[in-house]
Design a protein around this motif. Structure first.
Motif, mmCIF file in Angstrom:
data_model
loop_
_atom_site.group_PDB
_atom_site.id
_atom_site.type_symbol
_atom_site.label_atom_id
_atom_site.label_comp_id
_atom_site.label_asym_id
_atom_site.label_seq_id
_atom_site.Cartn_x
_atom_site.Cartn_y
_atom_site.Cartn_z
ATOM 1 N N THR A 26 6.196 22.166 -2.141
ATOM 2 C CA THR A 26 5.237 21.474 -1.300
ATOM 3 C C THR A 26 5.198 22.027 0.114
ATOM 4 O OG1 THR A 26 6.937 19.839 -0.795
ATOM 5 C CG2 THR A 26 5.426 19.340 -2.595
ATOM 6 N N ALA A 27 6.004 23.078 0.393
ATOM 7 C CA ALA A 27 6.089 23.596 1.752
ATOM 8 C C ALA A 27 4.708 23.965 2.275
ATOM 9 C CB ALA A 27 7.017 24.808 1.786
ATOM 10 N N GLY A 28 4.337 23.393 3.429
ATOM 11 C CA GLY A 28 3.076 23.747 4.062
ATOM 12 C C GLY A 28 1.887 22.958 3.578
ATOM 13 N N LEU A 29 2.017 22.147 2.540
ATOM 14 C CA LEU A 29 0.880 21.364 2.080
ATOM 15 C C LEU A 29 0.505 20.323 3.130
ATOM 16 C CD1 LEU A 29 1.684 20.704 -1.687
ATOM 17 C CD2 LEU A 29 0.051 22.313 -0.736
ATOM 18 N N ARG A 30 -0.782 20.239 3.419
ATOM 19 C CA ARG A 30 -1.251 19.296 4.434
ATOM 20 C C ARG A 30 -1.744 18.019 3.766
ATOM 21 N NH1 ARG A 30 -5.059 21.219 9.061
ATOM 22 N NH2 ARG A 30 -4.326 19.180 9.783
ATOM 23 N N VAL A 31 -1.177 16.895 4.187
ATOM 24 C CA VAL A 31 -1.540 15.597 3.617
ATOM 25 C C VAL A 31 -2.020 14.685 4.736
ATOM 26 C CG1 VAL A 31 -0.682 13.534 2.436
ATOM 27 C CG2 VAL A 31 0.057 15.797 1.684
#
Length: 233
Positions: free
Chosen positions: A9-14
């Protein structure tokens, strides 16, 4: 926490759209420690503006929001052709509530209170499937473009949600065979989510978009088994 949980999930924008600040803070802290980049809006109107303006990999959306209800927000996102995966959070736990959420374009649904680890797992499943962008084959003049999240039939460009697109892509890839309920649930929700009632709702919505406006219906139910695309000779 295993290292692969961060890597996936590194860097995923939520974007978290939630008006209860304690819940929003808990989600923010938990996801940030797992490598997500988290933003937050506390009302529906500002959340819709952010969702349309900035690129996010997923949205965690509360249903009961001030200024713009979560269902209205989700519907406006889909009307605008925005296919970002949406996971709805709500205290409403009836089947009708869930079906309405899916009908308005939600990709997944969690009832409060919920476990943060489950939220993390569902977000990873949503974003993993959103990345599955290989072009499926055309069938009977119907095709799907994953990167644009568009179904195309008789020259009409039909925006789909991420979940509708995943189901259609699975049906196209498996043509002329039957796609079982289990296979479609995996294609849409991954290993950990979804049920047959939710699948039926999504297929109903998909038929409304890509079948009913046209002379020949393609999506055929196989009672008790699943669905397939059937092209008349």
């Amino acid at each position: 926490m295993p290292a692969h949980a961060i890597d996936a999930t590194a860097g995923l924008r939520v974007l978290v759209i939630e008006d209860q600040h304690d819940i929003a803070a808990n989600i923010w802290d938990f996801l940030e420690r797992r490598g997500y980049q988290v933003d937050h809006c506390a009302d529906g109107a500002s959340g819709l503006t952010r969702a349309l303006r900035d690129p996010f990999d997923a949205i965690v959306l509360d249903l009961g929001l001030p200024r713009l209800d979560g269902l209205d927000l989700c519907r406006q996102l889909r009307v605008a052709g925005h296919g970002v995966p949406v996971l709805m959070l709500t205290a409403r736990d009836t089947l009708d509530d869930k079906l309405r959420g899916y009908a308005e374009g939600a990709d997944d649904y969690m009832v409060k209170p919920f476990a943060m680890r489950e939220l993390d797992a569902r977000l990873r499943a949503l974003t993993r499937h959103a990345d599955h962008a290989a072009q499926p084959p055309d069938v009977g003049g119907l095709r799907y473009e994953p990167r644009a999240m568009l179904a195309i039939r008789e020259g009409q460009r039909i925006p789909l949600t991420r979940l509708q697109g995943a189901l259609l892509a699975s049906l196209l890839r498996n043509h002329p065979n039957v796609s079982t309920h289990q296979a479609l649930l995996r294609a849409g929700w991954g290993e950990d989510g979804g049920d047959v009632a939710a699948l039926q709702t999504q297929i109903y919505e998909l038929r409304t978009l890509v079948d009913r406006p046209f002379a020949q219906p393609l999506i055929q139910s196989v009672r008790g088994v699943g669905y397939r695309l059937r092209v008349s000779a």
